[in-house]
Design a protein around this motif. Structure first.
Motif, PDB file in Angstrom:
ATOM      1  N   PHE A  73       0.717  -1.161   0.000  1.00 13.16           N
ATOM      2  CA  PHE A  73      -0.139   0.002   0.065  1.00 13.16           C
ATOM      3  C   PHE A  73       0.840   1.204  -0.143  1.00 13.16           C
ATOM      4  CE2 PHE A  73       0.837   0.375   4.420  1.00 13.16           C
ATOM      5  CZ  PHE A  73       0.604   1.493   4.915  1.00 13.16           C
ATOM      6  N   ARG A  74       2.079   1.205   0.502  1.00 17.49           N
ATOM      7  CA  ARG A  74       2.974   2.403   0.559  1.00 17.49           C
ATOM      8  C   ARG A  74       3.754   2.243  -0.988  1.00 17.49           C
ATOM      9  NH1 ARG A  74       7.208   3.122   4.308  1.00 17.49           N
ATOM     10  NH2 ARG A  74       6.406   5.119   4.537  1.00 17.49           N
ATOM     11  N   SER A  75       4.037   1.260  -1.663  1.00 19.19           N
ATOM     12  CA  SER A  75       4.810   1.311  -2.838  1.00 19.19           C
ATOM     13  C   SER A  75       4.393   0.050  -3.673  1.00 19.19           C
ATOM     14  CB  SER A  75       6.054   1.294  -2.768  1.00 19.19           C
ATOM     15  OG  SER A  75       6.530   0.248  -1.852  1.00 19.19           O
ATOM     16  N   SER A  76       3.570   0.427  -4.875  1.00 19.17           N
ATOM     17  CA  SER A  76       3.232  -0.682  -5.605  1.00 19.17           C
ATOM     18  C   SER A  76       3.566  -0.001  -7.212  1.00 19.17           C
ATOM     19  CB  SER A  76       1.737  -1.004  -5.593  1.00 19.17           C
ATOM     20  OG  SER A  76       1.589  -1.567  -4.416  1.00 19.17           O
ATOM     21  N   SER A  77       3.223  -0.901  -8.210  1.00 14.97           N
ATOM     22  CA  SER A  77       3.389  -0.245  -9.698  1.00 14.97           C
ATOM     23  C   SER A  77       2.536  -1.001 -10.391  1.00 14.97           C
ATOM     24  CB  SER A  77       4.820  -0.864 -10.222  1.00 14.97           C
ATOM     25  OG  SER A  77       4.909  -2.104 -10.189  1.00 14.97           O
ATOM     26  N   LEU A  78       2.110   0.004 -11.307  1.00 15.54           N
ATOM     27  CA  LEU A  78       1.129  -0.148 -12.413  1.00 15.54           C
ATOM     28  C   LEU A  78       1.506   0.248 -13.676  1.00 15.54           C
ATOM     29  CD1 LEU A  78      -1.534  -1.605 -13.109  1.00 15.54           C
ATOM     30  CD2 LEU A  78      -2.810   0.415 -12.564  1.00 15.54           C
ATOM     31  N   ASP A  79       1.830  -0.434 -14.772  1.00 15.06           N
ATOM     32  CA  ASP A  79       1.881   0.142 -16.024  1.00 15.06           C
ATOM     33  C   ASP A  79       3.283   1.053 -15.836  1.00 15.06           C
ATOM     34  OD1 ASP A  79      -0.124  -1.134 -17.327  1.00 15.06           O
ATOM     35  OD2 ASP A  79      -1.281   0.651 -16.995  1.00 15.06           O
ATOM     36  N   ASP A  80       4.344   0.487 -15.209  1.00 12.66           N
ATOM     37  CA  ASP A  80       5.729   0.982 -15.108  1.00 12.66           C
ATOM     38  C   ASP A  80       5.581   2.269 -14.139  1.00 12.66           C
ATOM     39  OD1 ASP A  80       7.082  -0.971 -16.228  1.00 12.66           O
ATOM     40  OD2 ASP A  80       6.923  -0.237 -18.354  1.00 12.66           O
ATOM     41  N   GLU A  81       4.305   2.637 -13.485  1.00 20.60           N
ATOM     42  CA  GLU A  81       4.379   3.980 -12.865  1.00 20.60           C
ATOM     43  C   GLU A  81       4.255   3.294 -11.262  1.00 20.60           C
ATOM     44  OE1 GLU A  81       4.544   7.058 -13.338  1.00 20.60           O
ATOM     45  OE2 GLU A  81       4.835   6.806 -15.781  1.00 20.60           O
ATOM     46  N   VAL A  82       5.105   3.747 -10.461  1.00 27.23           N
ATOM     47  CA  VAL A  82       5.395   3.482  -8.927  1.00 27.23           C
ATOM     48  C   VAL A  82       4.131   4.458  -8.198  1.00 27.23           C
ATOM     49  CG1 VAL A  82       6.495   3.537  -6.961  1.00 27.23           C
ATOM     50  CG2 VAL A  82       7.619   2.678  -9.250  1.00 27.23           C
ATOM     51  N   TYR A  83       3.422   4.106  -7.499  1.00 35.42           N
ATOM     52  CA  TYR A  83       2.480   4.846  -6.425  1.00 35.42           C
ATOM     53  C   TYR A  83       2.274   4.326  -5.298  1.00 35.42           C
ATOM     54  CZ  TYR A  83      -0.697   1.136  -7.343  1.00 35.42           C
ATOM     55  OH  TYR A  83      -1.286  -0.252  -7.274  1.00 35.42           O
ATOM     56  N   GLY A  84       1.733   5.057  -4.450  1.00 34.54           N
ATOM     57  CA  GLY A  84       1.471   4.203  -2.918  1.00 34.54           C
ATOM     58  C   GLY A  84       1.040   5.622  -2.138  1.00 34.54           C
ATOM     59  N   ASP A  85       0.542   4.982  -0.940  1.00 31.36           N
ATOM     60  CA  ASP A  85       0.190   6.106   0.150  1.00 31.36           C
ATOM     61  C   ASP A  85       1.235   6.289   0.896  1.00 31.36           C
ATOM     62  OD1 ASP A  85      -1.336   7.461   2.153  1.00 31.36           O
ATOM     63  OD2 ASP A  85      -2.354   5.624   2.989  1.00 31.36           O
ATOM     64  N   THR A  86       1.993   7.251   0.375  1.00 29.57           N
ATOM     65  CA  THR A  86       2.959   7.825   0.770  1.00 29.57           C
ATOM     66  C   THR A  86       3.781   9.194   0.057  1.00 29.57           C
ATOM     67  OG1 THR A  86       5.480   7.326   1.221  1.00 29.57           O
ATOM     68  CG2 THR A  86       4.562   6.702  -0.867  1.00 29.57           C
ATOM     69  N   LYS A  87       4.667   9.645   0.619  1.00 26.62           N
ATOM     70  CA  LYS A  87       5.013  11.213   0.311  1.00 26.62           C
ATOM     71  C   LYS A  87       5.621  11.247  -1.292  1.00 26.62           C
ATOM     72  CE  LYS A  87       5.766  13.196   4.661  1.00 26.62           C
ATOM     73  NZ  LYS A  87       6.763  13.780   5.483  1.00 26.62           N
ATOM     74  N   GLU A  88       5.319  12.126  -2.092  1.00 20.66           N
ATOM     75  CA  GLU A  88       5.599  11.991  -3.349  1.00 20.66           C
ATOM     76  C   GLU A  88       7.217  11.922  -3.545  1.00 20.66           C
ATOM     77  OE1 GLU A  88       5.186  15.033  -7.325  1.00 20.66           O
ATOM     78  OE2 GLU A  88       4.244  15.279  -5.586  1.00 20.66           O
ATOM     79  N   GLY A  89       8.087  12.579  -2.915  1.00 21.32           N
ATOM     80  CA  GLY A  89       9.311  12.224  -2.766  1.00 21.32           C
ATOM     81  C   GLY A  89       9.897  10.812  -2.765  1.00 21.32           C
ATOM     82  N   ARG A  90       9.373  10.058  -1.844  1.00 22.90           N
ATOM     83  CA  ARG A  90       9.551   8.668  -1.623  1.00 22.90           C
ATOM     84  C   ARG A  90       9.398   8.133  -2.888  1.00 22.90           C
ATOM     85  NH1 ARG A  90       7.124   4.375   0.230  1.00 22.90           N
ATOM     86  NH2 ARG A  90       8.475   2.432   0.913  1.00 22.90           N
ATOM     87  N   VAL A  91       8.091   8.177  -3.508  1.00 20.49           N
ATOM     88  CA  VAL A  91       7.641   7.529  -4.733  1.00 20.49           C
ATOM     89  C   VAL A  91       8.622   7.813  -5.832  1.00 20.49           C
ATOM     90  CG1 VAL A  91       5.760   7.507  -6.462  1.00 20.49           C
ATOM     91  CG2 VAL A  91       5.373   7.592  -4.107  1.00 20.49           C
ATOM     92  N   SER A  92       9.126   9.153  -6.009  1.00 17.86           N
ATOM     93  CA  SER A  92      10.054   9.482  -7.008  1.00 17.86           C
ATOM     94  C   SER A  92      11.501   8.753  -7.036  1.00 17.86           C
ATOM     95  CB  SER A  92      10.329  11.096  -6.971  1.00 17.86           C
ATOM     96  OG  SER A  92       9.159  11.577  -7.248  1.00 17.86           O
ATOM     97  N   GLU A  93      11.834   8.640  -5.578  1.00 21.19           N
ATOM     98  CA  GLU A  93      13.122   7.969  -5.371  1.00 21.19           C
ATOM     99  C   GLU A  93      13.076   6.333  -5.852  1.00 21.19           C
ATOM    100  OE1 GLU A  93      15.987   8.910  -4.060  1.00 21.19           O
ATOM    101  OE2 GLU A  93      15.586  10.741  -3.068  1.00 21.19           O
ATOM    102  N   ILE A  94      11.858   5.843  -5.369  1.00 20.14           N
ATOM    103  CA  ILE A  94      11.726   4.422  -5.740  1.00 20.14           C
ATOM    104  C   ILE A  94      11.561   4.357  -7.292  1.00 20.14           C
ATOM    105  CG2 ILE A  94       9.963   2.482  -5.607  1.00 20.14           C
ATOM    106  CD1 ILE A  94       9.422   3.426  -2.829  1.00 20.14           C
TER     107      ILE A  94
END
Length: 432
Positions: free
Chosen positions: A278-299
């Protein structure tokens, strides 16, 4: 600074052998939380790191430098040298590495960790946490700054960083405190129920060893309590040694209810899952999650560099591997607790219940004897800090003052307060 690294090292040893602390500036108290209630997780961890830094720095007041360019020799390996080596009656062995250039400070921090490991190898029983690692460097490299925070917070190392400068001929060593951006990944939802992976080990009554309450006035026998607590404690120690953040406790179902189940005894190991989907998943090569945008960008930046053949299930595989590790550790330690002279051991079953479901189930959490609860890693630090918070304020200001014991040790292992506190801390940011 005009001095070369070697000259600077010699200057410190020749002129401040017993007074290195005289050069240190910039000490401050840990960041304060002026909001209502217990601070957010990010503030809490910043306070923990800054307290540890201050403990190390304060201990340098009694430091005596014992050697410079101390050679570390191992058979078959090249010789390495510690810039400065000393001992403090307050904090013990201290290793200091000097680097003037940001290009070399990353190597210096790696060397510091290796030096500490060397001393652990020649003094069996010594741990890296008992050795103080001091880096004197510009702290200009993000990699070094990140590693510094991780070593103190995640690995519980005793470390400090000092930034050198020359102020009109006066040498200064300014304490480095990581700014708040280094704690941004530690969100309240780190302790969300969805971040917790639960391994439950169920096993039957063992007559004479771990009995139920059926013949004891609906009270679990003392020897059964002691046995179950010992098993939970053993598993928690193993999880701690493996670097996992967890809570571990045992339950036994009540009387007639317990008699309806073949396995009335359950050990719950609830492990913080860093790869929670729920904090970091991917769909169609896009990482998303219930977390801060900066962390998503790093992942996302890492995700984009993963080989295409591995990318689709990369995040899922990390979570799956983590789950497998947690199960193996818990099962191995449980089985070790039941090695027997007859070689038969104890039959057990592993289940993986949802943590929220466990907490809200009448069968699993209410109609049970809930025994001592043990915390490891960051969860232990969070709970310890919460107890500090509770016992630092006036009793009449605490909403739960009627239940507050006189001494804090009474709250260390008791199931209900630990349960309630960690439940509250696990709320998402919008509820914190």
């Amino acid at each position: 600074m005009q001095l070369s690294e070697n000259d600077f090292r010699d200057y410190l040893f020749d002129n401040h052998k017993d007074s290195l602390s005289d050069l240190i500036h910039g000490r401050r108290d840990p960041i304060e939380w002026n909001g209502e209630g217990f601070p957010p997780i990010s503030i809490l961890f910043q306070q923990i790191v800054e307290r540890k830094i201050n403990e190390v720095v304060d201990g340098l007041e009694s430091l005596t430098l014992s050697a410079r360019e101390l050679r570390l020799e191992k058979s078959g390996d090249s010789t390495t040298r510690i810039d400065l080596f000393g001992n403090s009656e307050c904090i013990g062995l201290t290793i200091i590495e000097l680097k003037k250039s940001k290009q070399t400070e990353r190597q210096a921090y790696t060397e510091l960790l290796a030096y500490a490991n060397h001393f652990c190898s020649i003094y069996p029983g010594l741990t890296e946490r008992a050795i103080n690692s001091i880096l004197i460097a510009p702290m200009a490299t993000r990699t070094v700054r990140d590693a510094f925070v991780q070593e103190i917070l995640g690995n519980n190392k005793s470390s400090a960083a000092l930034i050198p400068s020359d102020d009109n001929g006066e040498i200064r060593l300014t304490i480095y405190y990581p700014d708040e951006s280094y704690y941004q990944w530690f969100e309240n939802n780190l302790l969300d129920d969805r971040s917790m992976y639960t391994v439950a080990v169920e096993f039957p009554e063992i007559e004479g060893w771990i009995d139920t309450d059926k013949n004891n006035d609906q009270k679990i026998p003392d020897w059964s309590k002691a046995a179950l607590n010992t098993i939970s404690n053993s598993i928690s120690h193993r999880l701690e040694a493996e670097g996992l953040h967890s809570i571990v406790y045992a339950t036994q179902q009540w009387g007639e209810i317990g008699q309806q189940f073949p396995n009335p005894n359950v050990i719950y190991a609830v492990v913080l899952n860093p790869f929670a989907s729920f904090r970091s998943s991917s769909l169609d090569d896009e990482v998303y999650g219930d977390t801060k945008e900066g962390r998503v960008s790093e992942i996302q930046a890492i995700y984009d560099q993963i080989d295409e053949s591995e990318r689709e299930y990369w995040l899922e595989s990390m979570e799956s591997n983590f789950h497998g590790l947690a199960i193996r550790i818990v099962k191995e330690e449980f089985d070790k607790c039941f090695r027997s002279t007859d070689g038969l051991g104890v039959r057990s079953e592993i289940s993986l219940p949802d943590w929220y479901g466990v907490k809200t189930s009448m069968i699993n959490s209410v109609f049970t004897h809930n025994l001592d609860i043990y915390q490891t890693g960051l969860l232990r630090q969070v709970y310890s800090r919460y107890l500090d918070y509770i016992f630092e304020v006036k009793w009449d200001e605490i909403y739960c003052c009627d239940d507050l014991p006189r001494f804090s040790y009474k709250a260390l292992r008791v199931f209900l307060p630990v349960w309630e506190i960690l439940r509250g801390l696990g709320m998402g940011e919008e509820h914190a």
